[in-house]
Design a protein around this motif. Sequence first.
Motif, PDB file in Angstrom:
ATOM      1  N   TRP A  32       0.355  -1.002   0.445  1.00 14.95           N
ATOM      2  CA  TRP A  32       0.158   0.037  -0.076  1.00 14.95           C
ATOM      3  C   TRP A  32       1.171   1.124  -0.373  1.00 14.95           C
ATOM      4  N   ILE A  33       0.820   2.428  -0.417  1.00 21.89           N
ATOM      5  CA  ILE A  33       1.334   3.108  -0.978  1.00 21.89           C
ATOM      6  C   ILE A  33       0.299   4.367  -1.019  1.00 21.89           C
ATOM      7  N   GLU A  34       0.101   5.800   0.297  1.00 21.65           N
ATOM      8  CA  GLU A  34      -0.186   6.310  -0.237  1.00 21.65           C
ATOM      9  C   GLU A  34      -0.270   7.384  -1.297  1.00 21.65           C
ATOM     10  N   ALA A  35      -0.853   7.996  -2.015  1.00 26.17           N
ATOM     11  CA  ALA A  35      -0.624   8.557  -3.419  1.00 26.17           C
ATOM     12  C   ALA A  35      -0.051  10.040  -2.901  1.00 26.17           C
ATOM     13  N   SER A  36      -0.212  10.656  -2.306  1.00 29.03           N
ATOM     14  CA  SER A  36       0.254  12.034  -1.914  1.00 29.03           C
ATOM     15  C   SER A  36       1.778  11.670  -0.984  1.00 29.03           C
ATOM     16  N   ASP A  37       2.132  10.303  -1.128  1.00 27.02           N
ATOM     17  CA  ASP A  37       3.379   9.979  -0.266  1.00 27.02           C
ATOM     18  C   ASP A  37       3.886  10.535  -1.568  1.00 27.02           C
ATOM     19  N   ALA A  47      10.947   4.429  -2.448  1.00 25.59           N
ATOM     20  CA  ALA A  47      11.613   2.942  -2.866  1.00 25.59           C
ATOM     21  C   ALA A  47       9.928   1.695  -2.474  1.00 25.59           C
ATOM     22  N   LYS A  48       8.914   2.065  -2.293  1.00 23.90           N
ATOM     23  CA  LYS A  48       7.585   0.886  -2.596  1.00 23.90           C
ATOM     24  C   LYS A  48       7.549   0.594  -3.669  1.00 23.90           C
ATOM     25  N   LEU A  49       7.502   1.583  -4.170  1.00 24.56           N
ATOM     26  CA  LEU A  49       6.804   1.425  -6.073  1.00 24.56           C
ATOM     27  C   LEU A  49       8.041   1.305  -6.137  1.00 24.56           C
ATOM     28  N   ARG A  50       8.970   1.514  -6.166  1.00 24.28           N
ATOM     29  CA  ARG A  50       9.876   0.869  -6.728  1.00 24.28           C
ATOM     30  C   ARG A  50      10.831  -1.087  -6.814  1.00 24.28           C
ATOM     31  N   ALA A  51       9.815  -1.719  -5.541  1.00 18.99           N
ATOM     32  CA  ALA A  51      10.436  -2.628  -5.543  1.00 18.99           C
ATOM     33  C   ALA A  51       8.987  -3.733  -5.788  1.00 18.99           C
ATOM     34  N   ALA A  52       8.053  -2.852  -6.562  1.00 17.57           N
ATOM     35  CA  ALA A  52       6.684  -3.500  -6.987  1.00 17.57           C
ATOM     36  C   ALA A  52       7.117  -3.621  -8.625  1.00 17.57           C
ATOM     37  N   ASP A  53       6.147  -5.318  -8.719  1.00 21.36           N
ATOM     38  CA  ASP A  53       6.290  -5.326  -9.504  1.00 21.36           C
ATOM     39  C   ASP A  53       5.412  -5.295 -11.413  1.00 21.36           C
ATOM     40  N   GLY A  54       4.076  -4.541 -10.018  1.00 22.67           N
ATOM     41  CA  GLY A  54       3.880  -4.077 -10.955  1.00 22.67           C
ATOM     42  C   GLY A  54       2.323  -3.002 -10.158  1.00 22.67           C
ATOM     43  N   ILE A  55       1.668  -2.382 -10.747  1.00 26.25           N
ATOM     44  CA  ILE A  55       1.228  -0.670 -10.146  1.00 26.25           C
ATOM     45  C   ILE A  55      -0.231  -0.848 -10.578  1.00 26.25           C
ATOM     46  N   LEU A  56      -1.077  -0.683  -9.465  1.00 26.20           N
ATOM     47  CA  LEU A  56      -2.548  -0.455  -9.622  1.00 26.20           C
ATOM     48  C   LEU A  56      -2.520   0.595  -9.621  1.00 26.20           C
ATOM     49  N   VAL A  57      -3.470   2.047  -9.439  1.00 25.80           N
ATOM     50  CA  VAL A  57      -3.837   3.167  -9.310  1.00 25.80           C
ATOM     51  C   VAL A  57      -5.602   2.658  -9.133  1.00 25.80           C
ATOM     52  N   PRO A  58      -6.117   2.581  -7.967  1.00 27.46           N
ATOM     53  CA  PRO A  58      -7.562   2.831  -7.373  1.00 27.46           C
ATOM     54  C   PRO A  58      -8.174   3.993  -7.778  1.00 27.46           C
ATOM     55  N   GLY A  59      -9.569   3.846  -7.323  1.00 28.33           N
ATOM     56  CA  GLY A  59     -10.704   4.494  -7.924  1.00 28.33           C
ATOM     57  C   GLY A  59      -9.800   6.023  -7.070  1.00 28.33           C
ATOM     58  N   GLY A  60     -10.608   7.045  -6.927  1.00 34.11           N
ATOM     59  CA  GLY A  60     -10.221   7.875  -6.055  1.00 34.11           C
ATOM     60  C   GLY A  60     -11.208   9.622  -6.135  1.00 34.11           C
ATOM     61  N   PHE A  61     -11.999   9.827  -5.739  1.00 30.69           N
ATOM     62  CA  PHE A  61     -12.566  10.961  -4.922  1.00 30.69           C
ATOM     63  C   PHE A  61     -12.171  12.482  -4.832  1.00 30.69           C
ATOM     64  N   GLY A  62     -11.847  13.889  -5.920  1.00 27.70           N
ATOM     65  CA  GLY A  62     -11.522  14.984  -5.292  1.00 27.70           C
ATOM     66  C   GLY A  62      -9.965  14.659  -5.454  1.00 27.70           C
ATOM     67  N   GLU A  63      -9.344  16.130  -5.511  1.00 26.99           N
ATOM     68  CA  GLU A  63      -7.916  16.164  -6.402  1.00 26.99           C
ATOM     69  C   GLU A  63      -6.896  15.649  -5.700  1.00 26.99           C
ATOM     70  N   ARG A  64      -7.405  15.641  -4.008  1.00 23.83           N
ATOM     71  CA  ARG A  64      -5.676  15.300  -3.356  1.00 23.83           C
ATOM     72  C   ARG A  64      -5.316  13.999  -3.812  1.00 23.83           C
ATOM     73  N   GLY A  65      -3.790  14.451  -3.818  1.00 24.09           N
ATOM     74  CA  GLY A  65      -3.254  12.917  -4.075  1.00 24.09           C
ATOM     75  C   GLY A  65      -3.574  12.257  -6.202  1.00 24.09           C
TER      76      GLY A  65
END
Length: 89
Positions: A32-37, A47-65
Motif C-alpha cells: 500500500w502506497i499513499e498517493a500523496s507520499d 522505495a516501495k514503488l520501485r520494489a513493485a512488480d506492477g502498479i494499480l492506481v485505484p479509484g478516488g474522489f477529489g483532487e488530493r493525491g
Amino acid sequence: GKYTGFEDSYLSVTKALQHAALALSRCLEIIWIEASDLEQQGAPAWAKLRAADGILVPGGFGERGIPGMIEAVKFARENNLPYLGICLG
C-alpha cells in the motif's frame, strides 16, 4: 491510492487481485502506497514503488493525491511495469 489507511475502501479490488493471483498460481503481495507520499521525489514511498512488480492506481474522489497518482503512472510507463489504472487510467 488515496485511502490506504482504510484498506476496506479497496476491498473489491483486493479480492479481485487475490482471485486472479490464485487462478494463475501466483503469490500476491500488496504494497500500500499513499498517493500523496509520491508527490515528493526521494520520499520513502518511492522505495516501495520501485520494489513493485506492477502498479494499480485505484479509484478516488477529489483532487488530493492526483499528482502522486500521475507520478506512479509515469513511473510504470518509463520502467515498463504492468499498470492498471482504475483512476486516471
